[in-house]
Design a protein around this motif. Structure first.
Motif, PDB file in Angstrom:
ATOM      1  N   PRO A  72      41.175  42.198  39.512  1.00  0.00           N
ATOM      2  CA  PRO A  72      42.170  42.666  38.620  1.00  0.00           C
ATOM      3  C   PRO A  72      42.102  44.267  38.155  1.00  0.00           C
ATOM      4  N   LYS A  76      43.110  46.159  35.990  1.00  0.00           N
ATOM      5  CA  LYS A  76      42.735  46.987  34.783  1.00  0.00           C
ATOM      6  C   LYS A  76      41.329  47.269  34.577  1.00  0.00           C
ATOM      7  N   GLU A 130      45.266  41.649  41.141  1.00  0.00           N
ATOM      8  CA  GLU A 130      45.961  41.172  40.030  1.00  0.00           C
ATOM      9  C   GLU A 130      46.220  42.268  39.347  1.00  0.00           C
ATOM     10  N   ASN A 142      50.441  39.448  36.132  1.00  0.00           N
ATOM     11  CA  ASN A 142      50.134  38.883  34.862  1.00  0.00           C
ATOM     12  C   ASN A 142      50.837  39.647  33.797  1.00  0.00           C
ATOM     13  N   GLN A 179      42.584  31.428  31.701  1.00  0.00           N
ATOM     14  CA  GLN A 179      41.711  32.526  31.377  1.00  0.00           C
ATOM     15  C   GLN A 179      40.748  32.288  30.470  1.00  0.00           C
ATOM     16  N   SER A 191      37.307  37.959  38.992  1.00  0.00           N
ATOM     17  CA  SER A 191      36.242  38.765  38.407  1.00  0.00           C
ATOM     18  C   SER A 191      35.977  40.137  38.425  1.00  0.00           C
ATOM     19  N   GLY A 192      36.696  40.845  37.485  1.00  0.00           N
ATOM     20  CA  GLY A 192      36.691  42.286  37.715  1.00  0.00           C
ATOM     21  C   GLY A 192      35.330  42.660  37.070  1.00  0.00           C
ATOM     22  N   TYR A 211      35.579  48.691  33.283  1.00  0.00           N
ATOM     23  CA  TYR A 211      36.461  49.038  32.135  1.00  0.00           C
ATOM     24  C   TYR A 211      36.122  50.678  31.542  1.00  0.00           C
TER      25      TYR A 211
END
Ligand SMILES: *Cc1c(COP(=O)(O)O)cnc(C)c1O
Length: 633
Positions: free
Chosen positions: A99, A101, A124, A148, A248, A337-338, A541
């Motif tokens: 993912p 982000k 993703e 998404n 999710q 799974s980020g 993040y």
């Protein structure tokens, strides 16, 4: 290093608890880093930092990135699912997605995709910018590209560009209207993407984010909306494009029981859809796989009470049993799974720059004069006779006397000198009380608080808001450890403050096995000797959520590969932001600033406050400042 000392150091920092095998303490007392969790190869973190700083190529703060750890985590994840698939004789494959982000940096995304052919890794994305980058990347042909998030027409058109370039683009529908738009565009352009449906689950996640799943979640379709989507797809004769069901649970799942419940629900939704003839082949269980930041293996917010293998077993077993019961084929399992894949791969290195004076520091000796007020003499008595038997009582007495002193000062009965004496005596009593409490087997909780008040405060050269924003925003814990001197017993305890002018720019919660520590154990600090601290597990993040508060910019960055025999290679250096970068960010123009500053110098010259030569020199100095680091040099 002797066994007892090593135990003390492990107790202070818990490296073996949270490191997942990537970090360890060497016999030299340095932190070492490994490219894989059961890899024999390692490099010395202190040696890496020394080499980089010596060559003058970078300054602190320094973000060290270990790309090998990204691939290693991906392999760990894949291997866990493969083992579960083998164990339960599951028919279907695992498709890991990254993912974007969580860490959209090109080098991170490319590192995962390089590993692509081995384990079908895909991407993703949740925004146009992420998607735009993603559709140009080379992906292994059987991997997925998932879209998404909330979408507009431009988003969907970009996704269709990906379909036309041969990618398995799957648009996950979050809302009914989105599906209508996708169908309209697909018919207009004559290209159809694969369609996924995001189901809202009734089961919730756990921990801090428990509210991000469940009935009132921001994303996803209710059961009746899902059925409506199926109808719309059938009407458009595009029902064969419906290939994926997504859900999710929520980020950082701390408790596996919650995940199991959600999985059971999701598996039923999938099975029931298969039974009404939806040929869904993939179930995407989203992200949420936790990272054990404090290493306590508990349901605590910064921890998790399961291993990745247990999680994978749970997913595979649940889908297998539910599908067998419902008599439908088992789906391929997609994961996003980020946090799990990226958290370990980067470390922020900073150093202590200074200490913030506290009351407890070197105070002058107090001598009592005959005319001192009674509060002072009483404080002095407490100070002279406090011991292990009376320390709790005396500490409480001191608190009262301190209040009393303040009251008397406010009505003018106490001089400044006496107030200063009172302060010194009071902090001396606190200091002694704290020492006695540490000898006590069951000290009262108030002494934990006192310890924090008396702790050293060290100024560290970094911005919390830039480099570990979750520490401030959601009180997330990150392991913090000196990367050297671990063959000495830490004798000091401290809290940390960053270089921003924000009183929130501090760290006063630290990882611990049993609770959250309010102070960090450190070695005595000598301003003449560099003392480096690593803030670990910041790869997920933190980089992207970090902000430019106070116009502190990106730290310097180095990408390191680890070789045999403790050797390492600096693969890449990315310079940190300079003052000018940050000014541009805030929409200043360098030329305009210079011109404006020069104008002010000129007016000083014209009224003879400055000579022309001086003004010219000042202007040069001003301009040179734009290229400086935003951090302390
Ligand atoms: C954020 C996000 C993820 C990543 O979650 P982690 O907790 O980092 O594993 C996965 N899928 C979606 C849809 C997300 O929004």
């Amino acid at each position: 290093m002797n066994e007892e000392l090593l135990q003390q150091v492990q107790l202070a920092y818990g490296v073996e608890n949270w490191s997942a095998g990537y970090f360890d303490i060497s016999s030299q007392g340095h932190i070492i880093v490994r490219p894989g969790s059961d890899d024999q190869r390692y490099a010395d973190l202190k040696a890496i930092v020394d080499q980089l700083l010596q060559k003058g190529r970078v300054r602190l703060p320094l973000l060290l990135r270990f790309p090998q750890i990204l691939t290693s985590q991906l392999r760990v994840l894949s291997a866990a699912y493969q083992a579960a698939i083998d164990e339960f004789e599951y028919v279907g494959q695992h498709y890991p997605l990254f993912p974007m982000k969580v860490n959209p940096r090109r080098e991170v995304v490319e590192e995962f995709l390089r590993e692509g052919t081995r384990c079908r890794v895909g991407l993703e994305c949740g925004s146009k910018a992420e998607l735009y980058a993603a559709i140009a990347q080379e992906q292994s042909p059987d991997s997925l590209l998932l879209c998404n998030g909330f979408k507009d027409e431009a988003f969907v058109r970009t996704a269709l560009l990906g379909v036309q370039s041969g990618k398995r683009v799957t648009i996950v529908v979050e809302k009914l209207n989105e599906l209508r738009m996708v169908l309209k565009l697909a018919q207009q352009i004559g290209v159809a993407p694969w369609i996924g449906l995001r189901a809202k689950l009734y089961s919730r996640g756990s921990g801090k984010w428990a509210s991000s799943g469940g009935d009132s979640a921001k994303f996803g379709l209710t059961t009746s909306e899902i059925l409506e989507c199926v109808r719309l797809l059938r009407d458009a004769k595009l029902d064969h494009q419906l290939t994926l069901l997504h859900f999710q649970i929520g980020p950082q799942i701390t408790d596996i029981k919650r995940a199991t419940n959600a999985m059971k629900e999701a598996a039923r939704v999938y099975a029931k859809l298969r039974q009404i003839d939806c040929r869904i082949e993939y179930v995407d269980i989203g992200g949420g796989l936790g990272v054990d930041y404090d290493g306590s293996k508990t349901r605590f917010d910064s921890s998790m009470n399961y291993t990745v293998q247990e999680f994978a077993n749970d997913v595979v077993y649940t889908f297998k049993t539910v599908c067998d019961e419902e008599n439908v084929p088992t789906p391929h399992l997609v994961t996003e799974s980020g946090r799990f894949m990226t958290a370990y791969h980067s470390v922020l290195i900073t150093c202590i720059r200074d200490e913030i004076e506290t009351f407890a520091d070197d105070q002058p000796e107090v001598t009592i004069d005959d005319d001192d007020p009674q509060v002072i003499t009483e404080l002095k008595d407490l100070c002279d006779s406090i011991n292990v038997k009376n320390y709790v009582e005396y500490y409480h007495d001191a608190l009262q006397l301190k209040d009393e002193l303040q009251i008397q000062f406010n009505v003018g009965l106490v001089s400044l000198e006496d107030r200063a004496k009172g302060d010194v005596l009071f902090w001396e009593i606190c200091d002694q009380a704290l020492r006695e409490s540490e000898e006590d087997r069951f000290p009262d909780e108030e002494f934990e608080q006192l310890k924090r008040n008396l702790a050293q405060k060290y100024l560290c050269n970094f911005s919390l808001f830039r480099s570990a924003p979750d520490s401030w925003a959601i009180r997330q814990l990150f392991p913090i450890v000196p990367i050297h001197r671990l063959n000495e017993k830490p004798s000091d305890y401290a809290t940390l403050v960053d270089v921003t002018c924000d009183s929130d720019g501090k760290i006063d919660r630290f990882v611990d096995l049993k609770a959250v520590k309010q102070t960090l154990d450190l070695h005595s600090w000598d301003p003449a000797e560099p003392y480096y601290l690593g803030i670990f597990l910041v790869g997920a993040y933190q980089e992207v959520m970090g902000s430019h508060h106070n116009l502190f910019g990106h730290p310097n960055e180095a990408h390191i590969a680890i070789d045999d025999d403790g050797r390492f290679h600096v693969k890449k250096i990315v310079p940190g932001s300079c003052v000018d970068d940050m000014l541009q960010f805030a929409r200043y123009d360098h030329a305009q600033l210079s011109a404006s500053y020069r104008k002010q110098l000129d007016s000083q010259v014209s009224c003879d406050h400055l000579s022309r030569e001086e003004a010219d020199r000042l202007l040069l100095e001003y301009e040179a400042g734009a290229r400086r680091s935003t951090y302390l040099e």
